[in-house]
Design an enzyme around this catalytic site. Structure first.
Site, PDB file in Angstrom:
ATOM      1  N   SER A  51       0.794  -1.229   0.000  1.00  0.00           N
ATOM      2  CA  SER A  51       0.000   0.000   0.000  1.00  0.00           C
ATOM      3  C   SER A  51       0.826   1.279   0.000  1.00  0.00           C
ATOM      4  CB  SER A  51      -0.962   0.001   1.183  1.00  0.00           C
ATOM      5  OG  SER A  51      -0.274  -0.241   2.382  1.00  0.00           O
ATOM      6  N   HIS A  95      -5.046  -3.467  -2.889  1.00  0.00           N
ATOM      7  CA  HIS A  95      -4.601  -2.495  -3.899  1.00  0.00           C
ATOM      8  C   HIS A  95      -4.362  -3.141  -5.253  1.00  0.00           C
ATOM      9  CE1 HIS A  95      -4.080   0.767  -0.985  1.00  0.00           C
ATOM     10  NE2 HIS A  95      -3.816  -0.225  -0.148  1.00  0.00           N
ATOM     11  N   LYS A 122     -11.542   0.587  -2.177  1.00  0.00           N
ATOM     12  CA  LYS A 122     -10.611   1.182  -3.155  1.00  0.00           C
ATOM     13  C   LYS A 122     -11.265   1.123  -4.542  1.00  0.00           C
ATOM     14  CE  LYS A 122      -7.308  -0.213   0.250  1.00  0.00           C
ATOM     15  NZ  LYS A 122      -7.542   0.908   1.158  1.00  0.00           N
TER      16      LYS A 122
HETATM   17  C1  LIG Z   1      -3.355  -3.629   2.053  1.00  0.00           C
HETATM   18  C2  LIG Z   1      -4.619  -3.305   2.794  1.00  0.00           C
HETATM   19  N1  LIG Z   1      -5.279  -4.301   3.406  1.00  0.00           N
HETATM   20  C3  LIG Z   1      -6.403  -4.071   4.089  1.00  0.00           C
HETATM   21  C4  LIG Z   1      -6.942  -2.808   4.195  1.00  0.00           C
HETATM   22  C5  LIG Z   1      -8.178  -2.590   5.013  1.00  0.00           C
HETATM   23  O1  LIG Z   1      -9.263  -2.351   4.181  1.00  0.00           O
HETATM   24  P1  LIG Z   1     -10.534  -1.520   4.627  1.00  0.00           P
HETATM   25  O2  LIG Z   1     -10.270  -0.091   4.303  1.00  0.00           O
HETATM   26  O3  LIG Z   1     -11.632  -2.093   3.801  1.00  0.00           O
HETATM   27  O4  LIG Z   1     -10.759  -1.740   6.082  1.00  0.00           O
HETATM   28  C6  LIG Z   1      -6.313  -1.753   3.554  1.00  0.00           C
HETATM   29  C7  LIG Z   1      -6.888  -0.395   3.625  1.00  0.00           C
HETATM   30  O5  LIG Z   1      -6.313   0.566   3.935  1.00  0.00           O
HETATM   31  C8  LIG Z   1      -5.102  -1.994   2.852  1.00  0.00           C
HETATM   32  O6  LIG Z   1      -4.439  -1.006   2.276  1.00  0.00           O
END
Ligand SMILES: Cc1ncc(COP(=O)(O)O)c(C=O)c1O
Length: 419
Positions: A187, A215, A246
């Protein structure tokens, strides 16, 4: 009665954010008062948004907005309970069937956030005698999952398969079950997971593979099916995690895998069972986005074109982008305060970016995280480029050979990236 310490003492002493606020450099919680997706208004000023995860630009697609409105009309605004009891909609189940097919798995299960998916799935599957092998750059929700899980967690150097093999060799036989967990697209750095050798190691050492595609969905693969499709390794990844926050322009998340495994998670993951279902509008939004991803590849093409345009231009200006090949393009800045001040300046000049500092990156490796959308116009992108170049020069990140050399060294030492 004991009169020990004050539980709130840490809160009274917590000064980090207050210091930044006093310096006028606090870059968080900027209230957005209007948005078109590409552009937002904060503090009365319009800004080109290059700090969002709205990769396909679908948050403002008229068909998606209509699907959300229709769902509210049909089901109301909330499910007011867990899926498991009173909150299960046909929409959730349709979304699960369609997502499973999209990512090439037997079944999928939707949670109300992606964070809950990682926390709940790892918590449910990893028993006391099992182990998780986790990439050091994994998202905080995976870290949370490793803390909830009863078994041990062993971390390996980011995307470094030699290090993964080293830790597997040293530890695998001490445990029963094992899971290797990693983001598909990281991310903060925008790196793509080195999946082919990872799945080979998983086979060699008897581990399951869990890829967090938050992502990567909507970004990698012919239609945005994610990391496993990108590498043609769909059958070698046991669990695919995704989020709707996203490319799916909504909120919620899912886990996909073998039907029996998903069935087990459905009955064991506490954040799934004991939290209310994703709202009807959120589910309908994700479903409509999935329709669009499956049938219209032009959004993905625009996304790739825009990301390449920005990457080429930012690199030729002299920014160190950690060689990202995805729509997440970090600009290595180094010093935290410089990253905050640049964020503030860019905001004043009409560009919304987000700074990233420790613990999300190693100490002294602050980034400006920029990210691009299919819906950005050339005018949006050129506006952002012009101001990024101007501020880069003002802060000495660009046009200074000594700084470039220093940043290249940081990139190599901390991210394994050659300039
Ligand atoms: C790599 C990754 N996994 C999980 C999440 C968590 O997702 P959510 O925003 O749906 O809680 C995010 C979000 O920021 C993320 O970037």
């Amino acid at each position: 009665m004991s009169n020990g310490g004050d539980l709130f003492a840490k809160a009274y002493k917590y000064e980090d954010a207050k210091k930044l606020q006093a310096m006028g450099l606090y870059p968080y919680f900027r209230a957005i008062t209007a948005s078109t997706g590409n552009n937002v208004v904060t503090a009365g000023k319009r800004q080109v948004m290059i700090g969002s995860n709205n990769y396909l630009g679908l948050t403002h697609d008229l068909r998606v907005m209509e699907a959300a409105r229709d769902a509210i009309t049909k089901y109301g605004t909330g499910c007011t309970g867990s899926r498991f009891l009173n909150g299960n909609l046909d929409l959730h189940e349709e979304l699960e069937r369609r997502l499973a097919r999209f990512v090439g798995k037997e079944a999928a299960l939707c949670f109300s956030t992606g964070f809950f998916v990682n926390q709940g799935t790892l918590g449910a599957l990893i028993g006391r005698s099992d182990v998780i092998y986790s990439d050091r750059e994994n998202h905080a929700s995976i870290v949370e999952g490793t803390q909830v899980a009863l078994g041990d967690t062993i971390r390996f150097r980011h995307n470094d398969m030699e290090d993964l093999e080293r830790v597997l060799k040293n530890s695998r036989e001490k445990y029963e079950g094992a899971m290797i967990v990693a983001d598909g697209v990281f991310s903060m750095s925008g790196d793509i997971l080195n999946l082919p050798p990872l799945v080979e190691l998983a086979k060699k050492y008897g581990c399951k593979v869990y890829v967090d595609d938050a992502h990567a969905l909507g970004v990698l693969g012919p239609k945005g099916e994610g990391t496993a499709q990108h590498f043609s390794l769909v059958n070698d990844v046991d669990l695919v995690m995704g989020t709707f926050s996203k490319s799916f322009a909504s909120i919620g998340g899912f886990i996909a895998g073998k039907a029996d495994v998903v069935h087990y998670i459905k009955h064991k993951a506490r954040p799934f069972m004991f939290s209310a279902a994703m709202s009807p509008a959120s589910a309908a939004t994700a479903l409509k986005c999935l329709d669009i991803m499956e049938t219209e590849t032009q959004h993905l093409e625009s996304l790739r074109k825009n990301a390449k345009y920005m990457s080429d231009n930012l690199k030729s200006m002299g920014f160190n982008t950690l060689n990202s090949r995805t729509p997440v393009i970090p600009l290595l800045i180094g010093d935290d305060v410089a990253a905050f001040a640049m964020t503030q300046k860019l905001c004043e000049e009409g560009v919304f970016v987000t700074p990233v500092v420790r613990p999300a990156v190693p100490e002294g490796c602050a980034l400006l995280r920029t990210s691009y959308m299919a819906s950005h116009t050339k005018e949006d992108l050129d506006y952002a480029l012009k101001h990024l170049e101007k501020i880069g020069k003002e802060f000495g990140v660009l046009g200074n050979a000594e700084t470039t050399e220093k940043l290249n060294k940081l990139a190599l030492q901390n991210f394994g990236v050659h300039a």
